[in-house]
Design a protein around this motif. Structure first.
Motif, PDB file in Angstrom:
ATOM      1  N   ARG A   2       3.909  -2.524   9.663  1.00 58.11           N
ATOM      2  CA  ARG A   2       2.908  -2.399   8.606  1.00 58.11           C
ATOM      3  C   ARG A   2       1.515  -2.250   9.220  1.00 58.11           C
ATOM      4  O   ARG A   2       1.285  -2.646  10.350  1.00 58.11           O
ATOM      5  CB  ARG A   2       2.959  -3.608   7.686  1.00 58.11           C
ATOM      6  N   ALA A   3       0.617  -1.663   8.430  1.00 60.27           N
ATOM      7  CA  ALA A   3      -0.746  -1.439   8.899  1.00 60.27           C
ATOM      8  C   ALA A   3      -1.730  -1.694   7.768  1.00 60.27           C
ATOM      9  O   ALA A   3      -1.374  -1.639   6.584  1.00 60.27           O
ATOM     10  CB  ALA A   3      -0.906  -0.013   9.405  1.00 60.27           C
ATOM     11  N   ILE A   4      -2.970  -1.969   8.158  1.00 54.16           N
ATOM     12  CA  ILE A   4      -4.080  -2.113   7.226  1.00 54.16           C
ATOM     13  C   ILE A   4      -4.912  -0.838   7.321  1.00 54.16           C
ATOM     14  O   ILE A   4      -5.304  -0.428   8.415  1.00 54.16           O
ATOM     15  CB  ILE A   4      -4.968  -3.328   7.592  1.00 54.16           C
ATOM     16  N   VAL A   5      -5.173  -0.215   6.185  1.00 56.21           N
ATOM     17  CA  VAL A   5      -6.009   0.982   6.131  1.00 56.21           C
ATOM     18  C   VAL A   5      -7.256   0.632   5.337  1.00 56.21           C
ATOM     19  O   VAL A   5      -7.160   0.106   4.224  1.00 56.21           O
ATOM     20  CB  VAL A   5      -5.266   2.164   5.458  1.00 56.21           C
ATOM     21  N   THR A   6      -8.426   0.896   5.918  1.00 53.80           N
ATOM     22  CA  THR A   6      -9.688   0.654   5.220  1.00 53.80           C
ATOM     23  C   THR A   6     -10.406   1.978   5.008  1.00 53.80           C
ATOM     24  O   THR A   6     -10.357   2.865   5.860  1.00 53.80           O
ATOM     25  CB  THR A   6     -10.599  -0.312   6.003  1.00 53.80           C
ATOM     26  N   VAL A   7     -11.070   2.078   3.857  1.00 50.63           N
ATOM     27  CA  VAL A   7     -11.820   3.286   3.511  1.00 50.63           C
ATOM     28  C   VAL A   7     -13.187   2.842   3.008  1.00 50.63           C
ATOM     29  O   VAL A   7     -13.285   2.007   2.107  1.00 50.63           O
ATOM     30  CB  VAL A   7     -11.106   4.094   2.404  1.00 50.63           C
ATOM     31  N   ILE A   8     -14.242   3.410   3.597  1.00 51.89           N
ATOM     32  CA  ILE A   8     -15.608   3.075   3.199  1.00 51.89           C
ATOM     33  C   ILE A   8     -16.427   4.354   3.168  1.00 51.89           C
ATOM     34  O   ILE A   8     -16.326   5.185   4.070  1.00 51.89           O
ATOM     35  CB  ILE A   8     -16.258   2.092   4.201  1.00 51.89           C
ATOM     36  N   GLY A   9     -17.249   4.492   2.129  1.00 48.49           N
ATOM     37  CA  GLY A   9     -18.136   5.648   2.063  1.00 48.49           C
ATOM     38  C   GLY A   9     -18.832   5.737   0.728  1.00 48.49           C
ATOM     39  O   GLY A   9     -18.616   4.915  -0.170  1.00 48.49           O
ATOM     40  N   LYS A  10     -19.687   6.744   0.596  1.00 48.69           N
ATOM     41  CA  LYS A  10     -20.357   7.006  -0.682  1.00 48.69           C
ATOM     42  C   LYS A  10     -19.294   7.338  -1.724  1.00 48.69           C
ATOM     43  O   LYS A  10     -18.374   8.116  -1.458  1.00 48.69           O
ATOM     44  CB  LYS A  10     -21.319   8.175  -0.557  1.00 48.69           C
ATOM     45  N   ASP A  11     -19.417   6.759  -2.893  1.00 45.75           N
ATOM     46  CA  ASP A  11     -18.436   6.987  -3.946  1.00 45.75           C
ATOM     47  C   ASP A  11     -18.512   8.422  -4.460  1.00 45.75           C
ATOM     48  O   ASP A  11     -19.599   8.979  -4.620  1.00 45.75           O
ATOM     49  CB  ASP A  11     -18.690   6.012  -5.102  1.00 45.75           C
ATOM     50  N   LEU A  23      -1.422   9.988   2.808  1.00 43.83           N
ATOM     51  CA  LEU A  23      -0.401   9.015   3.201  1.00 43.83           C
ATOM     52  C   LEU A  23       0.980   9.466   2.745  1.00 43.83           C
ATOM     53  O   LEU A  23       1.952   9.383   3.501  1.00 43.83           O
ATOM     54  CB  LEU A  23      -0.735   7.630   2.634  1.00 43.83           C
ATOM     55  N   ALA A  24       1.080   9.950   1.519  1.00 44.14           N
ATOM     56  CA  ALA A  24       2.369  10.418   0.993  1.00 44.14           C
ATOM     57  C   ALA A  24       2.905  11.595   1.802  1.00 44.14           C
ATOM     58  O   ALA A  24       4.107  11.696   2.040  1.00 44.14           O
ATOM     59  CB  ALA A  24       2.221  10.810  -0.477  1.00 44.14           C
ATOM     60  N   GLN A  25       2.012  12.457   2.252  1.00 44.38           N
ATOM     61  CA  GLN A  25       2.411  13.611   3.064  1.00 44.38           C
ATOM     62  C   GLN A  25       3.130  13.165   4.342  1.00 44.38           C
ATOM     63  O   GLN A  25       4.030  13.843   4.817  1.00 44.38           O
ATOM     64  CB  GLN A  25       1.158  14.415   3.423  1.00 44.38           C
ATOM     65  N   TYR A  26       2.754  11.995   4.857  1.00 40.75           N
ATOM     66  CA  TYR A  26       3.385  11.464   6.066  1.00 40.75           C
ATOM     67  C   TYR A  26       4.472  10.437   5.753  1.00 40.75           C
ATOM     68  O   TYR A  26       4.953   9.745   6.641  1.00 40.75           O
ATOM     69  CB  TYR A  26       2.321  10.847   6.988  1.00 40.75           C
ATOM     70  N   GLY A  27       4.849  10.323   4.489  1.00 43.40           N
ATOM     71  CA  GLY A  27       5.924   9.413   4.092  1.00 43.40           C
ATOM     72  C   GLY A  27       5.548   7.948   4.147  1.00 43.40           C
ATOM     73  O   GLY A  27       6.410   7.089   4.296  1.00 43.40           O
ATOM     74  N   VAL A  28       4.262   7.652   4.017  1.00 43.98           N
ATOM     75  CA  VAL A  28       3.770   6.273   4.092  1.00 43.98           C
ATOM     76  C   VAL A  28       3.699   5.691   2.681  1.00 43.98           C
ATOM     77  O   VAL A  28       3.119   6.286   1.784  1.00 43.98           O
ATOM     78  CB  VAL A  28       2.383   6.222   4.758  1.00 43.98           C
ATOM     79  N   ASN A  29       4.276   4.514   2.508  1.00 48.98           N
ATOM     80  CA  ASN A  29       4.273   3.831   1.226  1.00 48.98           C
ATOM     81  C   ASN A  29       3.134   2.819   1.183  1.00 48.98           C
ATOM     82  O   ASN A  29       2.945   2.047   2.120  1.00 48.98           O
ATOM     83  CB  ASN A  29       5.608   3.114   1.012  1.00 48.98           C
ATOM     84  N   VAL A  30       2.372   2.797   0.091  1.00 50.86           N
ATOM     85  CA  VAL A  30       1.313   1.813  -0.106  1.00 50.86           C
ATOM     86  C   VAL A  30       1.944   0.568  -0.719  1.00 50.86           C
ATOM     87  O   VAL A  30       2.501   0.623  -1.817  1.00 50.86           O
ATOM     88  CB  VAL A  30       0.189   2.364  -1.012  1.00 50.86           C
TER      89      VAL A  30
END
Length: 83
Positions: A2-11, A23-30
Motif C-alpha cells: 500500500r502507498a500514501i498519495v498526496t495531492v496539493i495545488g491551486k483548486d 490511478l485506474a489506468q495503472y490498475g490502482v485501487n483507492v
C-alpha cells in the motif's frame, strides 16, 4: 503493497477525476480518500493498494497539471510521521 498519495495545488475543476483516472489506468485501487479545499488550495490524501513505480508517473502528471502529487510506501510514511 500500500502507498500514501498526496495531492496539493491551486483548486480547479477535475483534479480528483484526473488523479483517480490515472490511478485506474495503472490498475490502482483507492482504499481511502480525504480531500479538502483551504481557501483556493486543494489538498487530498489517498491510501492506495499498489506502489510499483507509481511515484515518478504521479510526479510527472502533477507537474503537467500544476500540482504536487507524491506517492510514498505506507510503511515509510508511517515511520516518518511517528512521534
Amino acid at each position: 503493497m500500500r502507498a500514501i498519495v498526496t495531492v496539493i495545488g491551486k483548486d480547479h475543476v477535475g483534479i480528483i477525476a484526473d488523479v483517480t483516472a490515472l490511478l485506474a489506468q495503472y490498475g490502482v485501487n483507492v482504499l481511502d480518500i480525504s480531500q479538502t479545499v483551504l481557501q483556493e488550495y486543494f489538498t487530498m490524501i489517498m491510501l492506495v493498494d499498489a506502489f510499483a513505480d507509481l511515484a515518478r508517473t504521479l510526479d510527472e502528471a502533477g507537474a503537467q497539471r500544476g500540482l504536487q502529487i507524491r506517492a510514498q510506501r505506507e510503511d515509510i510514511f508511517n515511520a516518518m510521521h511517528r512521534i
